[in-house]
Write a protein that holds these residues in place. Sequence first.
Motif, PDB file in Angstrom:
ATOM      1  N   UNK A   1       0.966  -1.126  -0.003  1.00 26.20           N
ATOM      2  CA  UNK A   1      -0.182  -0.166  -0.014  1.00 26.20           C
ATOM      3  C   UNK A   1       0.725   1.257  -0.183  1.00 26.20           C
ATOM      4  N   UNK A   2       0.596   2.202  -0.612  1.00 28.06           N
ATOM      5  CA  UNK A   2       1.247   3.534  -0.773  1.00 28.06           C
ATOM      6  C   UNK A   2       1.044   4.362   0.509  1.00 28.06           C
ATOM      7  N   UNK A   3       1.892   4.913   1.073  1.00 24.04           N
ATOM      8  CA  UNK A   3       1.786   5.588   2.315  1.00 24.04           C
ATOM      9  C   UNK A   3       1.535   6.894   1.986  1.00 24.04           C
ATOM     10  N   UNK A   4       1.453   7.898   2.975  1.00 23.43           N
ATOM     11  CA  UNK A   4       1.245   9.280   2.522  1.00 23.43           C
ATOM     12  C   UNK A   4       2.671   9.949   1.844  1.00 23.43           C
ATOM     13  N   UNK A   5       3.776   9.444   2.276  1.00 31.25           N
ATOM     14  CA  UNK A   5       5.026  10.107   1.291  1.00 31.25           C
ATOM     15  C   UNK A   5       5.075   9.489   0.008  1.00 31.25           C
ATOM     16  N   UNK A   6       4.241   8.731  -0.304  1.00 29.29           N
ATOM     17  CA  UNK A   6       4.468   8.028  -1.663  1.00 29.29           C
ATOM     18  C   UNK A   6       5.127   6.943  -1.958  1.00 29.29           C
ATOM     19  N   UNK A   7       5.620   6.273  -0.759  1.00 31.24           N
ATOM     20  CA  UNK A   7       6.651   4.870  -0.754  1.00 31.24           C
ATOM     21  C   UNK A   7       5.447   3.689  -0.642  1.00 31.24           C
ATOM     22  N   UNK A   8       5.985   2.772  -1.091  1.00 33.23           N
ATOM     23  CA  UNK A   8       5.117   1.540  -0.936  1.00 33.23           C
ATOM     24  C   UNK A   8       5.476   0.887   0.286  1.00 33.23           C
ATOM     25  N   UNK A   9       4.467   0.363   0.942  1.00 35.07           N
ATOM     26  CA  UNK A   9       4.896  -0.236   2.296  1.00 35.07           C
ATOM     27  C   UNK A   9       4.190  -1.546   2.335  1.00 35.07           C
ATOM     28  N   UNK A  10       4.709  -2.512   2.715  1.00 38.35           N
ATOM     29  CA  UNK A  10       4.194  -3.984   2.888  1.00 38.35           C
ATOM     30  C   UNK A  10       3.266  -4.042   4.144  1.00 38.35           C
ATOM     31  N   UNK A  11       2.142  -4.363   3.928  1.00 36.74           N
ATOM     32  CA  UNK A  11       1.021  -4.604   5.059  1.00 36.74           C
ATOM     33  C   UNK A  11       0.863  -6.191   5.150  1.00 36.74           C
ATOM     34  N   UNK A  12       0.778  -6.552   6.551  1.00 37.21           N
ATOM     35  CA  UNK A  12       0.522  -7.928   6.816  1.00 37.21           C
ATOM     36  C   UNK A  12      -0.777  -7.812   7.715  1.00 37.21           C
ATOM     37  N   UNK A  13      -1.885  -8.559   7.309  1.00 39.49           N
ATOM     38  CA  UNK A  13      -3.043  -8.528   8.150  1.00 39.49           C
ATOM     39  C   UNK A  13      -3.314 -10.012   8.527  1.00 39.49           C
ATOM     40  N   UNK A  14      -4.141 -10.208   9.542  1.00 31.03           N
ATOM     41  CA  UNK A  14      -4.326 -11.619  10.035  1.00 31.03           C
ATOM     42  C   UNK A  14      -5.821 -11.578  10.136  1.00 31.03           C
ATOM     43  N   UNK A  15      -6.526 -12.713   9.548  1.00 32.12           N
ATOM     44  CA  UNK A  15      -7.921 -12.794   9.741  1.00 32.12           C
ATOM     45  C   UNK A  15      -8.404 -14.400  10.231  1.00 32.12           C
ATOM     46  N   UNK A  16      -9.651 -14.648  10.875  1.00 27.86           N
ATOM     47  CA  UNK A  16      -9.921 -15.922  11.413  1.00 27.86           C
ATOM     48  C   UNK A  16     -11.054 -16.091  10.648  1.00 27.86           C
ATOM     49  N   UNK A  17     -11.288 -17.312  10.017  1.00 29.75           N
ATOM     50  CA  UNK A  17     -12.354 -17.642   9.097  1.00 29.75           C
ATOM     51  C   UNK A  17     -12.803 -19.002   9.564  1.00 29.75           C
ATOM     52  N   UNK A  18     -14.237 -19.204   9.373  1.00 29.92           N
ATOM     53  CA  UNK A  18     -14.551 -20.430   9.819  1.00 29.92           C
ATOM     54  C   UNK A  18     -14.975 -21.246   8.442  1.00 29.92           C
TER      55      UNK A  18
END
Length: 178
Positions: free
Chosen positions: A13-30
């Motif tokens: 995702x692009x941050x406010x400064x225009x740099x690409x930042x890697x985002x890691x997210x965790x979800x729980x699925x049934x």
Amino acid sequence: MASWYLGKIRYQKEDEAGRLKTINETYLVDAVSYTESEARLYKQIVTDASDFSVTAISKMRLADLFAYEDGEQWFKAKVIYFSVDEKSGKEKKIVNYMLVNSEGIQQALDRINESMRNFLIPYEVTDINLTPILDVFPYSADEDKEPEIPANMRPLSEVMAERAAAENAAEAVPAENA
């Protein structure tokens, strides 16, 4: 009984400064399998980046899940039940894990105790830990249904048949006038 899978996704995702930042997210699925949990993650997760990937899926052992309307954070609690073995007369410990959403650890403990107040067997909450889970997707029977076609839409085959009939009618009209 629900089978819970912990799914981790990664995207840039692009941050406010225009740099690409890697985002890691965790979800729980049934889900019933690793494959279904991955498919449900791809279906449920909507991010700003269209090219996210599922990086890990692991089974999460949960005895119960307590979901409340409010509460941004998910806490995992270790609950120990004490039961007496009828044959030997010895006390036996049974360990279960529960998940609850709340605003903090004290509220999580209060919600677990509130949810288990009618429980007849003695229990003890020994651990409560904050998890990285952002959202939980329980199974819903509505997901398996085919989407209904809105009243203002028709199948493509009907529209194409109408067009073909209109074109044939248009070609036939000049021949009659001649």
